[in-house]
Design a protein around this motif. Structure first.
Motif, PDB file in Angstrom:
ATOM      1  N   ALA A  33       4.498  10.108  -6.944  1.00  0.00           N
ATOM      2  CA  ALA A  33       5.636  10.473  -7.804  1.00  0.00           C
ATOM      3  C   ALA A  33       5.189  10.728  -9.242  1.00  0.00           C
ATOM      4  O   ALA A  33       5.779  11.552  -9.949  1.00  0.00           O
ATOM      5  CB  ALA A  33       6.701   9.376  -7.767  1.00  0.00           C
ATOM      6  N   LEU A  34       4.127  10.036  -9.662  1.00  0.00           N
ATOM      7  CA  LEU A  34       3.585  10.216 -11.018  1.00  0.00           C
ATOM      8  C   LEU A  34       2.581  11.373 -11.080  1.00  0.00           C
ATOM      9  O   LEU A  34       1.981  11.608 -12.133  1.00  0.00           O
ATOM     10  CB  LEU A  34       2.906   8.925 -11.479  1.00  0.00           C
ATOM     11  CG  LEU A  34       3.818   7.711 -11.685  1.00  0.00           C
ATOM     12  CD1 LEU A  34       3.000   6.453 -11.909  1.00  0.00           C
ATOM     13  CD2 LEU A  34       4.774   7.963 -12.853  1.00  0.00           C
ATOM     14  N   GLY A  35       2.377  12.062  -9.959  1.00  0.00           N
ATOM     15  CA  GLY A  35       1.415  13.160  -9.925  1.00  0.00           C
ATOM     16  C   GLY A  35      -0.029  12.695  -9.871  1.00  0.00           C
ATOM     17  O   GLY A  35      -0.942  13.446 -10.210  1.00  0.00           O
ATOM     18  N   ARG A  36      -0.231  11.456  -9.428  1.00  0.00           N
ATOM     19  CA  ARG A  36      -1.573  10.866  -9.423  1.00  0.00           C
ATOM     20  C   ARG A  36      -2.043  10.482  -8.028  1.00  0.00           C
ATOM     21  O   ARG A  36      -2.934   9.665  -7.870  1.00  0.00           O
ATOM     22  CB  ARG A  36      -1.585   9.634 -10.327  1.00  0.00           C
ATOM     23  CG  ARG A  36      -1.262   9.950 -11.777  1.00  0.00           C
ATOM     24  CD  ARG A  36      -1.159   8.713 -12.622  1.00  0.00           C
ATOM     25  NE  ARG A  36      -2.330   7.875 -12.486  1.00  0.00           N
ATOM     26  CZ  ARG A  36      -2.374   6.596 -12.879  1.00  0.00           C
ATOM     27  NH1 ARG A  36      -1.314   6.034 -13.423  1.00  0.00           N
ATOM     28  NH2 ARG A  36      -3.476   5.891 -12.732  1.00  0.00           N
ATOM     29  N   GLY A  37      -1.467  11.084  -7.013  1.00  0.00           N
ATOM     30  CA  GLY A  37      -1.801  10.737  -5.642  1.00  0.00           C
ATOM     31  C   GLY A  37      -3.267  10.931  -5.311  1.00  0.00           C
ATOM     32  O   GLY A  37      -3.835  10.189  -4.511  1.00  0.00           O
ATOM     33  N   ALA A  38      -3.891  11.921  -5.928  1.00  0.00           N
ATOM     34  CA  ALA A  38      -5.307  12.203  -5.653  1.00  0.00           C
ATOM     35  C   ALA A  38      -6.223  11.100  -6.175  1.00  0.00           C
ATOM     36  O   ALA A  38      -7.381  11.018  -5.765  1.00  0.00           O
ATOM     37  CB  ALA A  38      -5.709  13.536  -6.264  1.00  0.00           C
ATOM     38  N   ALA A  42       0.838  -1.203   0.000  1.00  0.00           N
ATOM     39  CA  ALA A  42       0.000   0.000   0.000  1.00  0.00           C
ATOM     40  C   ALA A  42       0.875   1.255   0.000  1.00  0.00           C
ATOM     41  O   ALA A  42       0.606   2.211  -0.743  1.00  0.00           O
ATOM     42  CB  ALA A  42      -0.924  -0.003   1.211  1.00  0.00           C
ATOM     43  N   ARG A  43       1.921   1.267   0.811  1.00  0.00           N
ATOM     44  CA  ARG A  43       2.806   2.441   0.872  1.00  0.00           C
ATOM     45  C   ARG A  43       3.569   2.614  -0.440  1.00  0.00           C
ATOM     46  O   ARG A  43       3.749   3.735  -0.915  1.00  0.00           O
ATOM     47  CB  ARG A  43       3.767   2.318   2.053  1.00  0.00           C
ATOM     48  CG  ARG A  43       3.068   2.537   3.385  1.00  0.00           C
ATOM     49  CD  ARG A  43       4.014   2.515   4.580  1.00  0.00           C
ATOM     50  NE  ARG A  43       4.574   1.187   4.773  1.00  0.00           N
ATOM     51  CZ  ARG A  43       5.867   0.885   4.679  1.00  0.00           C
ATOM     52  NH1 ARG A  43       6.752   1.808   4.401  1.00  0.00           N
ATOM     53  NH2 ARG A  43       6.272  -0.356   4.866  1.00  0.00           N
ATOM     54  N   LEU A  44       4.013   1.493  -1.024  1.00  0.00           N
ATOM     55  CA  LEU A  44       4.741   1.568  -2.287  1.00  0.00           C
ATOM     56  C   LEU A  44       3.852   2.135  -3.402  1.00  0.00           C
ATOM     57  O   LEU A  44       4.284   3.004  -4.183  1.00  0.00           O
ATOM     58  CB  LEU A  44       5.262   0.181  -2.672  1.00  0.00           C
ATOM     59  CG  LEU A  44       6.223   0.111  -3.847  1.00  0.00           C
ATOM     60  CD1 LEU A  44       7.493   0.894  -3.556  1.00  0.00           C
ATOM     61  CD2 LEU A  44       6.565  -1.337  -4.155  1.00  0.00           C
ATOM     62  N   LEU A  45       2.614   1.661  -3.474  1.00  0.00           N
ATOM     63  CA  LEU A  45       1.680   2.203  -4.472  1.00  0.00           C
ATOM     64  C   LEU A  45       1.427   3.685  -4.243  1.00  0.00           C
ATOM     65  O   LEU A  45       1.421   4.477  -5.189  1.00  0.00           O
ATOM     66  CB  LEU A  45       0.358   1.439  -4.422  1.00  0.00           C
ATOM     67  CG  LEU A  45       0.322   0.126  -5.186  1.00  0.00           C
ATOM     68  CD1 LEU A  45      -0.858  -0.718  -4.740  1.00  0.00           C
ATOM     69  CD2 LEU A  45       0.257   0.392  -6.685  1.00  0.00           C
ATOM     70  N   ASN A  46       1.230   4.073  -2.990  1.00  0.00           N
ATOM     71  CA  ASN A  46       1.002   5.477  -2.657  1.00  0.00           C
ATOM     72  C   ASN A  46       2.185   6.342  -3.110  1.00  0.00           C
ATOM     73  O   ASN A  46       1.995   7.376  -3.758  1.00  0.00           O
ATOM     74  CB  ASN A  46       0.765   5.612  -1.151  1.00  0.00           C
ATOM     75  CG  ASN A  46       0.369   7.008  -0.752  1.00  0.00           C
ATOM     76  OD1 ASN A  46      -0.337   7.705  -1.460  1.00  0.00           O
ATOM     77  ND2 ASN A  46       0.824   7.436   0.409  1.00  0.00           N
ATOM     78  N   GLN A  47       3.388   5.904  -2.789  1.00  0.00           N
ATOM     79  CA  GLN A  47       4.587   6.652  -3.170  1.00  0.00           C
ATOM     80  C   GLN A  47       4.712   6.758  -4.684  1.00  0.00           C
ATOM     81  O   GLN A  47       5.007   7.826  -5.225  1.00  0.00           O
ATOM     82  CB  GLN A  47       5.837   5.984  -2.586  1.00  0.00           C
ATOM     83  CG  GLN A  47       5.929   6.079  -1.080  1.00  0.00           C
ATOM     84  CD  GLN A  47       6.973   5.135  -0.505  1.00  0.00           C
ATOM     85  OE1 GLN A  47       7.675   4.413  -1.222  1.00  0.00           O
ATOM     86  NE2 GLN A  47       7.054   5.110   0.824  1.00  0.00           N
ATOM     87  N   ARG A  48       4.483   5.653  -5.371  1.00  0.00           N
ATOM     88  CA  ARG A  48       4.639   5.643  -6.821  1.00  0.00           C
ATOM     89  C   ARG A  48       3.615   6.551  -7.497  1.00  0.00           C
ATOM     90  O   ARG A  48       3.940   7.318  -8.400  1.00  0.00           O
ATOM     91  CB  ARG A  48       4.523   4.226  -7.353  1.00  0.00           C
ATOM     92  CG  ARG A  48       4.770   4.075  -8.833  1.00  0.00           C
ATOM     93  CD  ARG A  48       6.171   4.636  -9.187  1.00  0.00           C
ATOM     94  NE  ARG A  48       6.595   4.175 -10.455  1.00  0.00           N
ATOM     95  CZ  ARG A  48       7.195   3.026 -10.679  1.00  0.00           C
ATOM     96  NH1 ARG A  48       7.417   2.186  -9.701  1.00  0.00           N
ATOM     97  NH2 ARG A  48       7.558   2.703 -11.885  1.00  0.00           N
ATOM     98  N   LEU A  49       2.361   6.469  -7.069  1.00  0.00           N
ATOM     99  CA  LEU A  49       1.318   7.294  -7.670  1.00  0.00           C
ATOM    100  C   LEU A  49       1.536   8.774  -7.358  1.00  0.00           C
ATOM    101  O   LEU A  49       1.320   9.633  -8.220  1.00  0.00           O
ATOM    102  CB  LEU A  49      -0.065   6.827  -7.232  1.00  0.00           C
ATOM    103  CG  LEU A  49      -0.484   5.509  -7.905  1.00  0.00           C
ATOM    104  CD1 LEU A  49      -1.659   4.878  -7.183  1.00  0.00           C
ATOM    105  CD2 LEU A  49      -0.801   5.710  -9.376  1.00  0.00           C
TER     106      LEU A  49
END
Length: 193
Positions: A26-31, A17-24
């Protein structure tokens, strides 16, 4: 929108879950990413996720479920018609979780919680015998999963896209190596039928 559903005794603090959060992020897709803390009650967990995804178009929604979260994601995907990525998913948790009836603790916070006997019936009500549209599913299963049988997973998700990892573990400790394939699936790199 991508919604991550963690496993039994897990939380939004899980490694994947944390890895996906960080990656998204980083891609500007956190929202576009949600990872709620799921209650112990399966019916409660489903109701929470349904409230979060209400009004979302199935084409714009992917559920990523790990372990018990994969069981939930499968039922929800069948109900909504969205995509689902299953990471070492539980296939028959009513039997697997029977031994946890009573007080247990969360992995990440060590806090006690009760897994009630009636939750087994709630799990049974969410059983999906056969997935209706395999092309909407992407299974990532590790042969080294020490908790669940990867062969059960591949049989249950027959016809779905499958990535079987030799070795690894239940937590998919090498998940960073699969994250690009997971996000490509989430983004519709493989169109729905």
């Amino acid at each position: 929108m991508i919604v991550y559903l963690h496993g039994f005794r897990s939380s939004p603090q899980s490694f994947k879950a944390r890895l996906l959060n960080q990656r998204l992020h980083a891609l500007g897709r956190g929202a576009d990413y949600l990872c709620p803390q799921l209650p112990a009650s399966p019916a409660g967990a489903i109701a929470l996720v349904q409230s979060l995804i209400a009004g979302q178009s199935p084409q714009q929604l992917t559920l990523i479920g790990s372990s018990l979260g994969g069981y939930y994601a499968t039922w929800l995907a069948e109900q909504t018609g969205c995509r689902a990525v299953l990471l070492n998913p539980a296939v028959s948790p009513p039997g697997d979780l029977e031994k946890y009836v009573g007080i247990t603790t969360g992995w990440h916070d060590g806090q006690p919680f009760e897994f009630k006997r009636e939750y087994i019936a709630e799990l049974q009500a969410l059983a999906v015998q056969h997935i209706s549209q395999p092309e909407r599913y992407f299974l990532v299963a590790a042969t080294g999963d020490e908790v669940l049988d990867w062969c059960d997973m591949t049989r249950h998700y027959a016809g779905a896209r499958q990535l079987v990892i030799q070795g690894s573990d239940h937590g998919l400790s090498g998940f960073a190596d699969q994250i690009d394939a997971v996000l490509a699936f989430c983004d519709g790199a493989e169109p729905l039928a």
